[in-house]
Design a protein around this motif. Sequence first.
Motif, short mmCIF file in Angstrom:
data_model
loop_
_atom_site.label_atom_id
_atom_site.label_comp_id
_atom_site.label_asym_id
_atom_site.label_seq_id
_atom_site.Cartn_x
_atom_site.Cartn_y
_atom_site.Cartn_z
N GLN A 1 -34.72 -27.08 -37.33
CA GLN A 1 -33.77 -26.15 -36.73
C GLN A 1 -32.90 -26.82 -35.67
OE1 GLN A 1 -36.50 -23.14 -35.43
NE2 GLN A 1 -36.24 -21.90 -37.28
N SER B 1 -25.22 -22.68 -38.61
CA SER B 1 -26.27 -21.67 -38.60
C SER B 1 -26.95 -21.54 -39.96
CB SER B 1 -25.71 -20.32 -38.16
OG SER B 1 -24.66 -19.91 -39.04
N ARG B 2 -26.19 -21.76 -41.02
CA ARG B 2 -26.76 -21.65 -42.36
C ARG B 2 -26.77 -23.02 -43.01
NH1 ARG B 2 -24.15 -16.00 -44.72
NH2 ARG B 2 -24.73 -14.70 -42.95
N LYS B 3 -27.87 -23.33 -43.63
CA LYS B 3 -28.02 -24.67 -44.20
C LYS B 3 -28.53 -24.58 -45.63
CE LYS B 3 -29.41 -26.73 -39.75
NZ LYS B 3 -29.66 -25.49 -39.01
N GLN C 1 -36.00 -16.02 -40.42
CA GLN C 1 -34.83 -16.47 -41.16
C GLN C 1 -34.83 -15.92 -42.58
OE1 GLN C 1 -33.41 -20.46 -40.75
NE2 GLN C 1 -34.82 -20.93 -39.08
N ARG C 2 -33.64 -15.72 -43.09
CA ARG C 2 -33.50 -15.31 -44.49
C ARG C 2 -33.53 -16.56 -45.34
NH1 ARG C 2 -28.00 -12.09 -43.98
NH2 ARG C 2 -27.63 -13.97 -42.74
N TYR D 1 -27.96 -16.16 -47.32
CA TYR D 1 -29.20 -16.60 -46.68
C TYR D 1 -28.92 -17.57 -45.54
CZ TYR D 1 -31.42 -14.64 -50.84
OH TYR D 1 -31.83 -13.80 -51.84
N ASP D 2 -29.86 -17.57 -44.59
CA ASP D 2 -29.78 -18.53 -43.49
C ASP D 2 -30.20 -19.93 -43.95
OD1 ASP D 2 -29.08 -16.48 -41.72
OD2 ASP D 2 -31.19 -15.96 -41.43
N MET D 3 -31.17 -20.01 -44.85
CA MET D 3 -31.69 -21.30 -45.30
C MET D 3 -31.87 -21.27 -46.81
SD MET D 3 -32.54 -24.30 -44.09
CE MET D 3 -32.92 -23.98 -42.36
N THR E 1 -36.92 -11.92 -33.21
CA THR E 1 -35.52 -11.81 -33.58
C THR E 1 -35.15 -10.42 -34.03
OG1 THR E 1 -36.10 -12.56 -35.79
CG2 THR E 1 -35.35 -14.23 -34.24
N ARG F 1 -34.16 -7.51 -39.92
CA ARG F 1 -33.10 -8.16 -40.67
C ARG F 1 -32.86 -7.36 -41.93
NH1 ARG F 1 -35.10 -11.12 -45.05
NH2 ARG F 1 -37.36 -11.45 -45.03
#
Length: 495
Positions: free
Chosen positions: A254, A261-263, A292-293, A372-374, A467, A470
């Motif tokens: 991270q 922010s998104r990878k 995380q999503r 998605y975040d990841m 967090t 979501r």
Amino acid sequence: MTLHDYLRVARGRWKIVLFGLLAGMVTAAACTWSMPRQYSAGITIYISEQSGVNGISGPYQANPLPEQKVRSYTTLLAGTRVARDVANQLKLGKPADEIAGEISASGQPGTMLLTATVTDRSPLLAKEIADATGDAFTRLVAQLETPAANLPAAVSARVVEPAALPVDPVSPVPAMNFGLGVLLGLAAGYALALLRHALDTTVKSADELQTLTGAPNLGTIAHDADVPKHPLTVQEHSRSPRAEEFRKIRTNLQFIDVDRSRKAIVVTSAVPEEGKTTTLCNLAIVLARAGQRVVVVETDLRRPRAADCLGLEGAIGLTSVLSGRVTLDDALQSWGAALLDVLASGPIPPNPSELLASGQMANVLTELGRRYDMVLLDAPPLLPVTDAAIIGAACDGALLVVRHGRTTRNQLKAATSALDAVSARLLGTVLSMTPESTSNPYYEYYSALEETDPDLEGTAPIARIATGPRREPKRNGKSNGLLSGRLPVDALDAL
């Protein structure tokens, strides 16, 4: 190499050192058992010098025998001349040289005493040869020291202690043989361990891995023999040191490229069987538990394993979407009570590389990156095929899994070169299947904690993620609403 390096070689190659030790002990035992038993019998001879004008004899007491005479008598006592007389006297049928080889002689310093020791396989024959040697030597001294006929000899020799019948063998000596075998075995085993260490080109440390790749090492995963049966370590053993290592990888990951922010990250390795799929699945779980999503995409279209690892069906998936048979929403599967999503491989195609390099694949990655975040992509190894390099060029970066003690330096350099050739960014590395160490501080801390508080064992209570809630990604064009924000995670994952 320093002393610490030598100790590390012995600790790391202890099996080779132990093999050398056992080989030395077995060799010593075999030699001791096969060597013939040898028995020794000895005699003591007194040398006296005659004096007096009237021929009265007596021992020479003013000074001991000159050193030259002592050496001369010692040589004669163990020489072939005496041995020939012994052979004739006992009618042994042995050559004189062989009998002389069984006789050893020495003089006691400062005295007029000589000793002769005979060693033979037969205790009785050793005694007989020793007695015959004394008789033959006394006759030879009288013959050599007589100045003229009818005159007494200037020096006489007499056997003052005849040979006794030996009872115990003098050779072999088991204790000495075993001691020598242990020392030689340890030396040979350690030398072999040093040679193996010098010839070993595999990667065995995180520092070496970072030096070779130029990328940070995000974590090391200890070897666990139970992984083939239970690959999802963080799900079933959430407080194990292995699970904590995945959390460390999550944290380190991270902090890489914090502005994005998104990878989309492709997880690959240099060669097969390095643990990339289990690493990806466990990493996806700890990322999802942190709020995380996450979506897992099985882009290994040759030997897909991610769906099996997660216990999902892989018949419909990525290739189904790329071929237009199903939509992306229909191909996505939820895992762990909507903890994360999985896009399995689908039917194995005949042209994996072409599919992964297609424009449709780029559209799928774009859509997943928006939702998605990841996005974690399980790709084939870099060296056998080009699939991972193709996917890596379309992603934000690659995570390279390297197996401890198996991946060689040349393979690692070739893998990084394959990524560099397509301008794929190597975000970091993970050293997998390292030897488990009970000196792990996390292991010691939680072992002591569970001993004092048994209630900490088992599944942790449900904790609210910091967090907050979501939204679940849309499926079939509709949103399933807000998740509760309460997930079955352990206390550490709530941080």
